[in-house]
Design an enzyme around this catalytic site. Structure first.
Site, short mmCIF file in Angstrom:
data_model
loop_
_atom_site.label_atom_id
_atom_site.label_comp_id
_atom_site.label_asym_id
_atom_site.label_seq_id
_atom_site.Cartn_x
_atom_site.Cartn_y
_atom_site.Cartn_z
N GLU A 55 -71.20 20.31 -2.76
CA GLU A 55 -72.64 20.27 -3.03
C GLU A 55 -73.13 18.86 -3.36
OE1 GLU A 55 -71.11 24.18 -4.93
OE2 GLU A 55 -70.32 22.23 -4.30
N CYS A 87 -71.81 21.81 -10.60
CA CYS A 87 -72.66 21.65 -9.42
C CYS A 87 -73.99 22.37 -9.58
CB CYS A 87 -71.93 22.17 -8.18
SG CYS A 87 -70.52 21.16 -7.68
N MET A 166 -27.37 31.51 15.94
CA MET A 166 -26.13 32.05 16.44
C MET A 166 -25.26 32.52 15.27
SD MET A 166 -26.78 31.72 19.59
CE MET A 166 -25.22 32.25 20.29
N SER A 171 -28.82 26.77 14.93
CA SER A 171 -30.18 27.25 15.18
C SER A 171 -31.10 26.19 15.78
CB SER A 171 -30.80 27.75 13.87
OG SER A 171 -30.87 26.70 12.92
N ARG A 187 -46.97 23.51 7.03
CA ARG A 187 -46.45 22.84 5.84
C ARG A 187 -47.53 22.02 5.15
NH1 ARG A 187 -40.47 20.32 7.36
NH2 ARG A 187 -39.36 22.31 7.61
N ASP A 203 -28.01 23.87 6.07
CA ASP A 203 -28.81 23.00 6.94
C ASP A 203 -29.20 21.67 6.32
OD1 ASP A 203 -28.74 25.11 8.74
OD2 ASP A 203 -30.70 25.90 8.13
#
Length: 366
Positions: A55, A87, A166, A171, A187, A203
């Site tokens: 605003e 505001c 797998m 992957s 993300r 990983d």
């Protein structure tokens, strides 16, 4: 009242609000359009927490033309002193004649008080114009205010036969470059990215946003659920900009000290029946003003969150390939033996992303 014009101007305000998709946390994304005699005289959107609200930007752009104008705002104007002044006071001082809002603010500090203050000053108010679209823009803020926990979005990548890796755990990469770029945008809009210790050990993920800093200027909080503090102090994420928060129930001082020295923050939770309570994790994140959590995890954590009713949305990237019977699945859901026990999903959207398909679905409660 011109309903068509209301929709047109509020749609424009929503477009403006979306410009703050990656930058406003923990505040909501808000847009504002000022209209006088059928002409837009000022526009604005909230860009960053601690800076001027939508605003105020619109009033500055309009100047004296704000007097007698109608303000279209995607969220009820605030009426309390936070990091910026109310505001409502600015709208009253500028002589705005009417305020149309898409939805009331779920923040208990406002919750209808902003509209009441404007009405007390003699201003006309209306609400509910494109309210569903306004709610869709701020699922995390609304969830945190109404339910005391963040909005949880679970991202998965799978083959056409519903496999994520797998049997060996390999992957990379199931999906193509376009889908992986789309994940970066998921993300970037998230306040936190959450995973489990199994994914960290398998990983060594970064869990960071890899977009241009001008487009996504902040890194989300990285969250690891690590019951026994097995996260290596050499984990990649600990060397990256931003904060890594590890939830555990272990009191082991040796790994704790090493992880603290590596830059991690650690929260120790009280276990129940020896297990970390996922609802407690989300409660802590809400207390840290986390609006949206993106889960990027394996079948165990995905299944636990789904079974606990803590997943609000699933975003599944499906690649046109087959990984076979021995490959790993999306969710670990033990005990499902009869059709009556199945977990139902409501598909909200399907669209092609490169050579892959993105499916957005929400769990259905029976």
């Amino acid at each position: 009242m011109n309903v068509g014009a209301d929709y047109e101007y509020m749609a424009r305000a929503l477009q403006l609000a979306e410009r703050g998709l990656y930058t406003t946390d923990p505040n909501p994304r808000v847009g504002c359009v000022l209209v006088r005699d059928g002409v837009i005289v000022g526009e604005g959107w909230h860009e960053r927490a601690g800076e001027a609200h939508a605003e105020i930007h619109a009033l500055r752009a309009a100047g004296d033309l704000a007097r007698g104008a109608t303000a279209y705002v995607t969220l009820e104007p605030c009426c309390h002193q936070g990091r910026t002044p109310p505001c409502t006071d600015a709208l009253i001082a500028a002589g705005v004649a009417e305020v149309v809002v898409a939805m009331q603010d779920p923040n208990p500090q406002v919750a209808g008080g902003g509209l009441a203050k404007l009405q007390a000053a003699g201003m006309k108010t209306r609400s509910g114009v494109l309210s569903a679209q306004a709610e869709a823009l701020n699922p995390g803020f609304i969830s945190r205010m109404r339910r005391g926990r963040p909005f949880v979005r679970c991202k998965l990548a799978m083959s056409l036969d519903g496999r994520t890796a797998m049997a060996s755990g390999e992957s990379k990469w199931i999906t193509g470059a376009e889908a992986r770029a789309d994940v970066q945008r998921l993300r970037a809009r998230s306040a936190a990215i959450m995973t489990g210790i199994g994914t960290v050990l398998a990983d060594d993920p970064s869990l960071n946003v890899r977009l241009d800093e001008a487009e996504a200027p902040r890194q989300p909080l990285r969250v690891v659920l690590d019951h026994q503090l097995r996260t290596p102090p050499t984990a990649r994420m600990l060397s990256l900009p931003g904060t890594t928060l590890i939830f555990a129930v272990s009191e082991a001082e040796t790994p704790r000290a090493a992880l603290l020295a590596a830059g991690a923050e650690i929260v120790l939770l009280e276990p129940q029946a020896g297990q970390m309570q996922l609802a407690d994790v989300l409660e802590v994140l809400a207390m840290r003003d986390i609006n949206e959590v993106l889960v990027e995890a394996g079948a165990t954590l995905n299944g636990a969150l789904l079974a606990a009713g803590l997943i609000d949305e699933l975003v599944i990237y499906m690649a046109p390939q087959l990984l076979g019977d021995g490959a790993r699945g999306l969710f670990h859901l033990p005990g499902l033996e009869r059709m009556a026990q199945k977990r139902r999903l409501d598909i909200q959207d399907i669209r092609k992303v490169g050579q892959d398909w993105r499916i957005t679905a929400v769990p259905v409660s029976d």
